[in-house]
Motif scaffolding. Structure first.
Motif, PDB file in Angstrom:
ATOM      1  N   ALA A  72      30.865  28.030  44.874  1.00 17.96           N
ATOM      2  CA  ALA A  72      31.006  27.163  43.702  1.00 17.96           C
ATOM      3  C   ALA A  72      30.102  25.952  43.910  1.00 17.96           C
ATOM      4  O   ALA A  72      29.932  25.478  45.030  1.00 17.96           O
ATOM      5  CB  ALA A  72      32.459  26.735  43.545  1.00 17.96           C
ATOM      6  N   GLY A  73      29.519  25.505  42.836  1.00 21.08           N
ATOM      7  CA  GLY A  73      28.599  24.371  42.919  1.00 21.08           C
ATOM      8  C   GLY A  73      27.146  24.793  42.850  1.00 21.08           C
ATOM      9  O   GLY A  73      26.273  23.980  42.583  1.00 21.08           O
ATOM     10  N   VAL A  74      26.874  26.072  43.097  1.00 24.03           N
ATOM     11  CA  VAL A  74      25.513  26.608  42.955  1.00 24.03           C
ATOM     12  C   VAL A  74      25.377  27.132  41.531  1.00 24.03           C
ATOM     13  O   VAL A  74      26.201  27.924  41.075  1.00 24.03           O
ATOM     14  CB  VAL A  74      25.248  27.743  43.970  1.00 24.03           C
ATOM     15  CG1 VAL A  74      23.930  28.449  43.673  1.00 24.03           C
ATOM     16  CG2 VAL A  74      25.257  27.196  45.391  1.00 24.03           C
ATOM     17  N   TRP A  75      24.337  26.668  40.836  1.00 22.16           N
ATOM     18  CA  TRP A  75      24.097  27.173  39.482  1.00 22.16           C
ATOM     19  C   TRP A  75      23.399  28.520  39.595  1.00 22.16           C
ATOM     20  O   TRP A  75      22.409  28.662  40.313  1.00 22.16           O
ATOM     21  CB  TRP A  75      23.230  26.195  38.683  1.00 22.16           C
ATOM     22  CG  TRP A  75      23.122  26.599  37.251  1.00 22.16           C
ATOM     23  CD1 TRP A  75      23.944  26.216  36.244  1.00 22.16           C
ATOM     24  CD2 TRP A  75      22.158  27.485  36.673  1.00 22.16           C
ATOM     25  NE1 TRP A  75      23.559  26.814  35.067  1.00 22.16           N
ATOM     26  CE2 TRP A  75      22.460  27.598  35.298  1.00 22.16           C
ATOM     27  CE3 TRP A  75      21.081  28.210  37.173  1.00 22.16           C
ATOM     28  CZ2 TRP A  75      21.716  28.391  34.431  1.00 22.16           C
ATOM     29  CZ3 TRP A  75      20.341  29.007  36.316  1.00 22.16           C
ATOM     30  CH2 TRP A  75      20.660  29.081  34.956  1.00 22.16           C
ATOM     31  N   ARG A  76      23.932  29.518  38.879  1.00 20.16           N
ATOM     32  CA  ARG A  76      23.357  30.863  38.929  1.00 20.16           C
ATOM     33  C   ARG A  76      22.991  31.319  37.530  1.00 20.16           C
ATOM     34  O   ARG A  76      23.816  31.278  36.622  1.00 20.16           O
ATOM     35  CB  ARG A  76      24.346  31.862  39.524  1.00 20.16           C
ATOM     36  CG  ARG A  76      24.615  31.616  41.001  1.00 20.16           C
ATOM     37  CD  ARG A  76      25.559  32.638  41.587  1.00 20.16           C
ATOM     38  NE  ARG A  76      24.893  33.925  41.646  1.00 20.16           N
ATOM     39  CZ  ARG A  76      25.487  35.076  41.359  1.00 20.16           C
ATOM     40  NH1 ARG A  76      26.741  35.116  40.984  1.00 20.16           N
ATOM     41  NH2 ARG A  76      24.826  36.212  41.435  1.00 20.16           N
ATOM     42  N   GLY A  77      21.760  31.762  37.382  1.00 17.75           N
ATOM     43  CA  GLY A  77      21.310  32.394  36.155  1.00 17.75           C
ATOM     44  C   GLY A  77      21.036  33.854  36.467  1.00 17.75           C
ATOM     45  O   GLY A  77      20.135  34.161  37.254  1.00 17.75           O
ATOM     46  N   VAL A  78      21.819  34.742  35.897  1.00 17.94           N
ATOM     47  CA  VAL A  78      21.730  36.163  36.227  1.00 17.94           C
ATOM     48  C   VAL A  78      21.275  36.942  34.997  1.00 17.94           C
ATOM     49  O   VAL A  78      21.901  36.861  33.934  1.00 17.94           O
ATOM     50  CB  VAL A  78      23.081  36.706  36.735  1.00 17.94           C
ATOM     51  CG1 VAL A  78      22.986  38.186  37.051  1.00 17.94           C
ATOM     52  CG2 VAL A  78      23.551  35.916  37.960  1.00 17.94           C
ATOM     53  N   LEU A  79      20.203  37.677  35.162  1.00 21.65           N
ATOM     54  CA  LEU A  79      19.681  38.547  34.117  1.00 21.65           C
ATOM     55  C   LEU A  79      20.064  39.985  34.447  1.00 21.65           C
ATOM     56  O   LEU A  79      19.761  40.472  35.545  1.00 21.65           O
ATOM     57  CB  LEU A  79      18.152  38.430  34.051  1.00 21.65           C
ATOM     58  CG  LEU A  79      17.427  39.329  33.059  1.00 21.65           C
ATOM     59  CD1 LEU A  79      17.776  38.944  31.629  1.00 21.65           C
ATOM     60  CD2 LEU A  79      15.916  39.234  33.285  1.00 21.65           C
ATOM     61  N   ASP A  80      20.735  40.643  33.537  1.00 18.88           N
ATOM     62  CA  ASP A  80      21.001  42.067  33.693  1.00 18.88           C
ATOM     63  C   ASP A  80      19.710  42.767  33.273  1.00 18.88           C
ATOM     64  O   ASP A  80      19.545  43.184  32.126  1.00 18.88           O
ATOM     65  CB  ASP A  80      22.187  42.486  32.831  1.00 18.88           C
ATOM     66  CG  ASP A  80      22.579  43.935  33.041  1.00 18.88           C
ATOM     67  OD1 ASP A  80      22.155  44.530  34.051  1.00 18.88           O
ATOM     68  OD2 ASP A  80      23.296  44.476  32.186  1.00 18.88           O
ATOM     69  N   ALA A  81      18.796  42.865  34.203  1.00 13.50           N
ATOM     70  CA  ALA A  81      17.407  43.237  33.907  1.00 13.50           C
ATOM     71  C   ALA A  81      17.186  44.737  33.808  1.00 13.50           C
ATOM     72  O   ALA A  81      17.824  45.532  34.501  1.00 13.50           O
ATOM     73  CB  ALA A  81      16.485  42.670  34.983  1.00 13.50           C
ATOM     74  N   HIS A  82      16.238  45.072  32.955  1.00  9.39           N
ATOM     75  CA  HIS A  82      15.704  46.427  32.893  1.00  9.39           C
ATOM     76  C   HIS A  82      14.655  46.564  33.989  1.00  9.39           C
ATOM     77  O   HIS A  82      14.043  45.585  34.398  1.00  9.39           O
ATOM     78  CB  HIS A  82      14.987  46.689  31.560  1.00  9.39           C
ATOM     79  CG  HIS A  82      15.815  46.439  30.356  1.00  9.39           C
ATOM     80  ND1 HIS A  82      16.847  47.265  29.968  1.00  9.39           N
ATOM     81  CD2 HIS A  82      15.760  45.446  29.432  1.00  9.39           C
ATOM     82  CE1 HIS A  82      17.380  46.794  28.856  1.00  9.39           C
ATOM     83  NE2 HIS A  82      16.744  45.698  28.511  1.00  9.39           N
ATOM     84  N   ASN A 101      13.578  41.744  28.608  1.00 14.22           N
ATOM     85  CA  ASN A 101      13.806  40.930  29.808  1.00 14.22           C
ATOM     86  C   ASN A 101      13.316  39.505  29.595  1.00 14.22           C
ATOM     87  O   ASN A 101      14.003  38.538  29.933  1.00 14.22           O
ATOM     88  CB  ASN A 101      13.088  41.528  31.023  1.00 14.22           C
ATOM     89  CG  ASN A 101      13.787  42.725  31.623  1.00 14.22           C
ATOM     90  OD1 ASN A 101      14.960  42.976  31.383  1.00 14.22           O
ATOM     91  ND2 ASN A 101      13.044  43.482  32.411  1.00 14.22           N
ATOM     92  N   ALA A 102      12.109  39.367  29.058  1.00 12.89           N
ATOM     93  CA  ALA A 102      11.512  38.046  28.857  1.00 12.89           C
ATOM     94  C   ALA A 102      12.351  37.206  27.890  1.00 12.89           C
ATOM     95  O   ALA A 102      12.595  36.013  28.143  1.00 12.89           O
ATOM     96  CB  ALA A 102      10.087  38.192  28.340  1.00 12.89           C
ATOM     97  N   THR A 125       9.022  38.250  39.291  1.00 16.49           N
ATOM     98  CA  THR A 125       8.079  38.685  38.258  1.00 16.49           C
ATOM     99  C   THR A 125       8.743  39.399  37.090  1.00 16.49           C
ATOM    100  O   THR A 125       8.130  39.555  36.034  1.00 16.49           O
ATOM    101  CB  THR A 125       6.990  39.608  38.845  1.00 16.49           C
ATOM    102  OG1 THR A 125       7.607  40.744  39.448  1.00 16.49           O
ATOM    103  CG2 THR A 125       6.122  38.875  39.847  1.00 16.49           C
ATOM    104  N   ILE A 126       9.990  39.837  37.245  1.00 12.99           N
ATOM    105  CA  ILE A 126      10.656  40.635  36.203  1.00 12.99           C
ATOM    106  C   ILE A 126      10.624  39.960  34.819  1.00 12.99           C
ATOM    107  O   ILE A 126      10.307  40.613  33.830  1.00 12.99           O
ATOM    108  CB  ILE A 126      12.094  41.003  36.621  1.00 12.99           C
ATOM    109  CG1 ILE A 126      12.074  42.023  37.768  1.00 12.99           C
ATOM    110  CG2 ILE A 126      12.911  41.519  35.439  1.00 12.99           C
ATOM    111  CD1 ILE A 126      11.560  43.401  37.401  1.00 12.99           C
ATOM    112  N   PRO A 127      10.901  38.658  34.695  1.00 14.69           N
ATOM    113  CA  PRO A 127      10.886  38.064  33.355  1.00 14.69           C
ATOM    114  C   PRO A 127       9.481  37.902  32.773  1.00 14.69           C
ATOM    115  O   PRO A 127       9.332  37.528  31.615  1.00 14.69           O
ATOM    116  CB  PRO A 127      11.515  36.682  33.552  1.00 14.69           C
ATOM    117  CG  PRO A 127      12.148  36.707  34.879  1.00 14.69           C
ATOM    118  CD  PRO A 127      11.427  37.733  35.686  1.00 14.69           C
TER     119      PRO A 127
END
Length: 186
Positions: A72-82, A101-102, A125-127
């Motif tokens: 907790a306290g860590v900001w997470r941005g998670v993409l359910d990527a193709h 994805n982008a 590089t995914i996004p």
């Protein structure tokens, strides 16, 4: 900050590259753990862009949380990527998946805290596999932090002349140009 267990300092921008399944994600997780142990969670941002694809009984790619669970306290941005190249049936479909994805990654970037201290990016590089996506958005964000550790695929998989591979190579070149150091794993 130096750490005897890491092959690079936790300062500036480090880009970790190599083919699939050589330890890029694990090394990024180790860097995140080292930072958290020494500096705590304040200002820590994790971007998780790795798709998980099974091919021939092996998982290609993988998320950081296989190795570390950010507290907790860590900001997470998670993409359910193709995984455009691995899952599309045509170049056109791969481009559509890359565009999706982008688009969804843009929402994650928009939501990220404005003043990061440390940024950790899995499968950076995914996004940016679509020509309309600008890797400068992530690179500019990383430059605001004391440390940024990004990992990315660099392998024969992106050697093709399909649109996604061409764009990913250009993105990887931009990352290399702006990184303070590049760590190659084989």
């Amino acid at each position: 900050m130096t750490d005897p267990d890491l092959p690079f300092p936790l300062a500036g921008t480090t880009l970790i590259v190599g083919p699939s399944n050589v330890g890029k994600t694990r090394l990024t997780a180790d860097a995140l753990t080292a930072w958290l142990d020494r500096e705590g969670t304040a200002g820590v941002v994790v971007f998780e862009f790795a798709p998980e694809v099974e091919r021939d009984g092996r998982v290609l790619g993988g998320r950081l949380d296989r190795f570390v669970t950010p507290p907790a306290g860590v900001w997470r941005g998670v993409l359910d990527a193709h995984a455009p190249r691995a899952t599309a049936d045509s170049d056109a479909e791969a481009v559509e998946l890359a565009a999706d994805n982008a688009r969804r990654a843009t929402e994650i970037f928009d939501a990220a805290p404005p003043d990061p201290r440390a940024v950790f990016v899995n499968d950076a590089t995914i996004p940016f596999q679509h020509p309309d996506a600008d890797p400068a958005r992530l690179l500019d964000y990383c430059e605001r932090a004391e440390v940024a550790v990004l990992n990315a695929l660099e392998a024969d998989a992106i050697a093709g002349e399909d649109p996604v591979s061409r764009t990913e190579r250009a993105t990887l070149a931009a990352f290399r140009d702006r990184a303070d150091r590049v760590v190659r794993l084989d």
